[in-house]
Design an enzyme around this catalytic site. Structure first.
Site, PDB file in Angstrom:
ATOM      1  N   LYS A   4      19.415 -22.777 -24.346  1.00 36.99           N
ATOM      2  CA  LYS A   4      20.520 -22.725 -23.668  1.00 36.99           C
ATOM      3  C   LYS A   4      21.540 -22.506 -24.933  1.00 36.99           C
ATOM      4  O   LYS A   4      21.282 -22.816 -25.965  1.00 36.99           O
ATOM      5  CB  LYS A   4      21.114 -24.097 -22.794  1.00 36.99           C
ATOM      6  CG  LYS A   4      22.357 -23.462 -21.853  1.00 36.99           C
ATOM      7  CD  LYS A   4      21.920 -22.676 -20.784  1.00 36.99           C
ATOM      8  CE  LYS A   4      22.452 -22.576 -19.572  1.00 36.99           C
ATOM      9  NZ  LYS A   4      21.665 -22.400 -18.380  1.00 36.99           N
TER      10      LYS A   4
HETATM   11  N1  GLU Z   1      21.952 -19.114 -16.941  1.00 39.08           N
HETATM   12  C1  GLU Z   1      20.979 -19.120 -15.929  1.00 39.08           C
HETATM   13  C2  GLU Z   1      20.562 -20.385 -15.371  1.00 39.08           C
HETATM   14  O1  GLU Z   1      20.813 -21.519 -15.830  1.00 39.08           O
HETATM   15  C3  GLU Z   1      20.116 -18.076 -15.976  1.00 39.08           C
HETATM   16  C4  GLU Z   1      19.333 -17.964 -17.302  1.00 39.08           C
HETATM   17  C5  GLU Z   1      18.404 -16.852 -17.542  1.00 39.08           C
HETATM   18  O2  GLU Z   1      18.386 -15.868 -16.542  1.00 39.08           O
HETATM   19  O3  GLU Z   1      17.738 -16.911 -18.457  1.00 39.08           O
HETATM   20  O4  GLU Z   1      19.244 -20.614 -14.778  1.00 39.08           O
END
Ligand code: GLU
Length: 549
Positions: A239
């Site tokens: 993240k």
């Molecule tokens: N931010 C989204 C999540 O928390 C998507 C992450 C992604 O598609 O890599 O799952």
């Protein structure tokens, strides 16, 4: 969804100077700061004890205390708070001494201008935050506690448990970007955390929000690991984020910020290394800028470096709405499981961003009556039902839902407690806690957001027999279609929307069934069962790979 307001305590006995600061804060038109005032040290100390203060503006010469002694007594009473000294021109050397002794900054009263004051306060708060133990966030504690609970129930190998408790790589950066006013440069904190490198490249979104910190990003990265593993995707969790409120930025500021952030993390991302995607505060356009910045540096176009891009740049059909669509596939499965017909059921959706609005849209398509929705400005309640088309139309014209005529205004807090069959928190973390869990009245809690429910609340909801679709299952549709996007980019081969939705449905349903089965066989709740499913696969992979050297 509390909007973050900083409470400023001003300890200043000179009414002219107090008035000046008051007016400057008002002039800035900035409702980010709330001002409380004290005219003596004793009164100031009392306020520090009684109120939740975020920053102190301190005059050192007060009726009941003088010079450095004033600072030392305030510092002793408020060890963690940022303090800015307000000084006259002739007392600057004492103010400088206070800074040496641990104040964050000083401002010369006759020279202060509005933007100067708010910038000084913003940076003083930032500095204290940065030096105060970045890991220490409620969200990181929650992620670790959830993991430890699952680890205990599944009797996880002790070595593996320690290895997974913290992320493998954390990148903390500070970066500058130019405001549209050319001479103003902002320095902000940015992060990219990679929790697990065992399963393949790491994967996870990038968040722009004023509360982002290392602990929060690390919690989200850990959840991405369990989410990808639960879905059987060949990724570990990651993240990223920048601590800024993106709603206050112009498009060109957002672009400069994004490009600089990308160039700061360029060595650690890539289609084989770590693949970002949208999260709170970022969207398809931000992904396009990241892809462009990365490609410029590499020397050729690399669509697979991010997912959630616009379709014309190699984005996948169905990615934008995938999280909401996936959540509704799972709600249908959960409703079937508990024997509740979806047709005519009622739903409350918190959040009207990408996830919330698409959840509302697909629920309506399933014949569910949408009784309440919300965004940061307001909740809207109408027991007879709200029209998704009218809500979208209003939000497009007015930016926010505030003032929507089709229902009664309620707060976000009240919204969560409304009677309904399906409650979908699809906005911020930490919304359902021990404080309100008892008053939650839904049959299915469908988590579109990451970390909306804390552990104590979980226990209460489970006791009340509410069926929970935990975040790592509920919102996994997004990363699943991100995986499809990455595969399509690497193969230069595009799939149809029908293929994508069918594959998404298949993967989510399989994960749902495995989670339900595990919850039943292990006599545990859905969240713990989903975590155990995720942790199990990671553990197996780790044990097979062994340790280098
Ligand atoms: N931010 C989204 C999540 O928390 C998507 C992450 C992604 O598609 O890599 O799952």
């Amino acid at each position: 969804m509390p909007e973050h307001r900083n409470t400023v305590l001003m300890i200043e006995d000179n009414p002219i100077h107090a008035r000046l600061i008051h007016n400057l804060l008002k002039e800035t038109g900035d409702d980010v700061y709330e001002l409380i005032t004290a005219v003596t040290l004793a009164e100031g100390l009392r306020r520090i004890e009684q109120d939740r203060i975020d920053i102190i503006l301190l005059d050192l010469v007060l009726p009941d205390s003088q010079e450095l002694d004033t600072f030392i007594r305030v510092r002793t009473a408020a060890t963690q708070l940022p303090i800015i000294i307000l000084t006259g021109l002739d007392d600057v050397s004492i103010a400088a001494k206070a800074v040496e002794a641990g104040a964050q900054d000083y401002l010369i009263k006759n020279e202060i201008k509005g933007p100067h004051l708010t910038r000084a306060m913003h940076y003083a708060i930032e500095r204290v935050r940065a030096t105060r133990g970045e890991w220490d966030s409620p969200m990181f504690r929650l992620a670790q506690q959830q993991f430890l609970k699952a680890a205990q129930i599944m009797d996880l190998d002790e070595n593996i448990r320690e290895r997974l408790l913290f992320p493998q790589r954390t990148h903390v950066i500070t970066l500058p970007f130019r405001r549209d006013e050319y001479n103003v440069v902002e320095t902000v904190f940015g992060y990219r955390v990679q929790h697990l490198l065992t399963m393949g490249p790491t994967k996870g979104g990038i968040r722009y929000h004023e509360d982002v910190n290392l602990g929060e990003v690390s919690a989200l990265a850990m959840w991405m690991t369990w989410k990808c593993s639960l879905m059987n995707l060949p990724f570990g969790g990651a993240k990223g984020g920048v601590r800024i409120d993106p709603t206050g930025l112009s498009r060109s500021e957002l672009q400069r910020l994004t490009r600089r952030y990308t160039s700061e993390i360029i060595d650690v991302i890539g289609p084989d290394k770590d693949i970002p995607a949208p999260d709170m505060g970022t969207d398809e356009q931000v992904m396009a800028w990241i892809m462009d910045t990365y490609s410029q540096q590499i020397g050729h176009t690399v669509p697979g470096v991010v997912t959630g891009k616009p379709v014309v740049l190699g984005g996948s059909l169905g990615r934008k709405e995938a999280t909401g669509r996936g959540l509704v596939y799972l709600i249908s499965a959960a409703a079937r499981h508990i024997g509740m017909p979806l047709q005519g059921a009622t739903a409350v959706v918190q959040g009207f961003g990408n996830v919330g609005s698409n959840t509302a849209r697909f629920l309506e398509e399933e014949g569910v009556r949408l009784v309440a929705v919300s965004d940061v400005t307001t909740g809207i309640y109408n027991p007879n039902g709200l029209s998704y088309a009218e809500l979208v139309d209003y939000a497009q014209k007015n930016r926010f839902l505030k003032g929507f005529p089709g229902g009664e205004a309620v707060t976000n807090k009240e919204l969560l407690e409304l009677p309904c069959d399906i409650l979908a928190p699809a906005a911020l973390q930490n919304q359902i806690t021990a404080e309100n869990a008892d008053r939650i009245k839904c049959r299915i809690l469908a988590e579109g957001a990451n970390g909306p429910t804390n552990l104590e609340a979980d226990e209460i909801l489970n006791r009340k027999n509410i069926f929970i679709l935990p975040d790592i299952l509920g919102n996994a549709g997004g990363v699943t279609v991100s995986y499809f996007e990455w595969v399509q980019d690497i193969q230069n081969f595009m799939w149809t929307l029908k293929e994508i939705n069918e594959r998404l449905h298949g993967i989510l349903l399989d994960a749902f069934q495995r989670t339900v089965a595990r919850a039943e066989t292990m006599h545990t709740d859905m969240r713990t069962a989903a975590l155990i499913e995720g942790i199990n696969r990671v553990t197996e992979a780790k044990l097979l790979r062994g340790i280098f050297p």
